[in-house]
Design an enzyme around this catalytic site. Structure first.
Site, PDB file in Angstrom:
ATOM      1  N   GLU A 255       0.823  -1.206   0.000  1.00  0.00           N
ATOM      2  CA  GLU A 255       0.000   0.000   0.000  1.00  0.00           C
ATOM      3  C   GLU A 255       0.858   1.259   0.000  1.00  0.00           C
ATOM      4  O   GLU A 255       0.477   2.273  -0.598  1.00  0.00           O
ATOM      5  CB  GLU A 255      -0.938  -0.027   1.214  1.00  0.00           C
ATOM      6  CG  GLU A 255      -1.963  -1.132   1.128  1.00  0.00           C
ATOM      7  CD  GLU A 255      -2.677  -1.413   2.446  1.00  0.00           C
ATOM      8  OE1 GLU A 255      -3.489  -2.357   2.471  1.00  0.00           O
ATOM      9  OE2 GLU A 255      -2.428  -0.702   3.430  1.00  0.00           O
TER      10      GLU A 255
ATOM     11  N   GLU B 187      -4.699  -9.012   3.988  1.00  0.00           N
ATOM     12  CA  GLU B 187      -5.411  -8.504   5.169  1.00  0.00           C
ATOM     13  C   GLU B 187      -6.792  -9.119   5.381  1.00  0.00           C
ATOM     14  O   GLU B 187      -7.193  -9.402   6.510  1.00  0.00           O
ATOM     15  CB  GLU B 187      -5.563  -6.969   5.068  1.00  0.00           C
ATOM     16  CG  GLU B 187      -4.283  -6.197   5.226  1.00  0.00           C
ATOM     17  CD  GLU B 187      -3.661  -5.815   3.912  1.00  0.00           C
ATOM     18  OE1 GLU B 187      -3.022  -4.754   3.847  1.00  0.00           O
ATOM     19  OE2 GLU B 187      -3.806  -6.598   2.938  1.00  0.00           O
TER      20      GLU B 187
END
Length: 257
Positions: free
Chosen positions: A117, A137
């Site tokens: 990210e 995640e």
């Protein structure tokens, strides 16, 4: 040179051809990021992002991984610690988007979770055949951060949904095709190519700083994404999903190792 402000053996800063090369140096841990490392990284980005010490920044990792993302060996035990984890990830995004110079991610290997990210807010992402993006995640009880809820869609459109919910490992060829990375080069050429990109984007008498402001996402949009991501993160913590997910990760790892 090793920049003493970042601490020895964690983040090295080398000035190469007027470009600050920030290298995550924790190869034995696949360059996993704990809170202290994330704070140091944000500080280094701000220090070298003013345009006074370097004409650009390259972010890369040592060894076979760009970064394994959040260091799950140092998981929070309180809600305050948990929120601090998220805040330190968000602040790296802020630090990159506030720079007055181009920031290029040289993604040398696997980029996991929060580390993948971080690259989304960089101005370019260059990979090698060994580059892999992986956002696990959703199956670990963790929620996305770094404003990736808007930055990922900005880069790859509808692919964002399957990347987050399905957690596939995306190799260099597919990453290039869908827009996660901009270019693939051989490993030995990676940092040099990133530096060349900075040079190409910062010609003499340039207006690069002004164009970066125009082309990067708006601060208001990013801050709104942070706020939504914080709400989601708090819900995962309060429900116990985060704690259970991390525990399940270690259980699976122990049984398969």
């Amino acid at each position: 040179m090793n920049d003493p402000t970042t601490g020895p053996g964690v983040i090295d800063v080398d000035i190469d051809r007027d470009v600050a090369v920030l290298t995550l140096r924790r190869p034995d841990k696949l360059n996993a990021l704990d809170v202290a490392t994330r704070v140091q990284l944000a500080q280094a980005l701000r220090e070298h992002g003013t345009g006074e010490t370097a004409r650009g920044i390259v972010l890369t990792g040592e060894g076979r991984a760009f970064s394994a993302g959040q260091d799950l060996r140092r998981t929070p035990t309180t809600e305050a610690e948990f929120l601090e984890e998220f805040a330190s990830f968000h602040d790296i995004t802020r630090a990159i988007l506030e720079t007055r110079v181009p920031v290029v991610a040289a993604v040398n290997g696997i980029a996991v979770g929060g580390a993948s990210e971080i690259t989304l807010c960089c101005d370019a992402r260059i990979g090698t055949p060994a580059t892999v993006y992986y956002q696990p995640e959703n199956g670990r009880g963790i929620t996305i951060s770094n404003a990736s809820s808007v930055l990922l869609r900005r880069l790859v459109g509808n692919h964002a949904m399957r990347i987050v919910l399905g957690s596939p490992r995306i190799g260099a060829e597919e990453a290039l095709r869908i827009g996660l990375i901009d270019e693939v080069v051989e490993p030995e050429a990676l940092v040099d190519r990133a530096i060349e990109t900075v040079h190409a984007w910062t010609p003499e008498s340039n207006t690069t700083a002004l164009h970066l402001t125009l082309l990067r996402p708006l601060a208001e949009e990013v801050e709104a994404a942070f706020a939504r991501e914080d709400v989601a993160a708090k819900a995962s913590w309060e429900s116990g999903v985060f704690t259970a997910g991390v525990a399940g990760f270690w259980t699976t790892k122990e049984t398969t190792s």
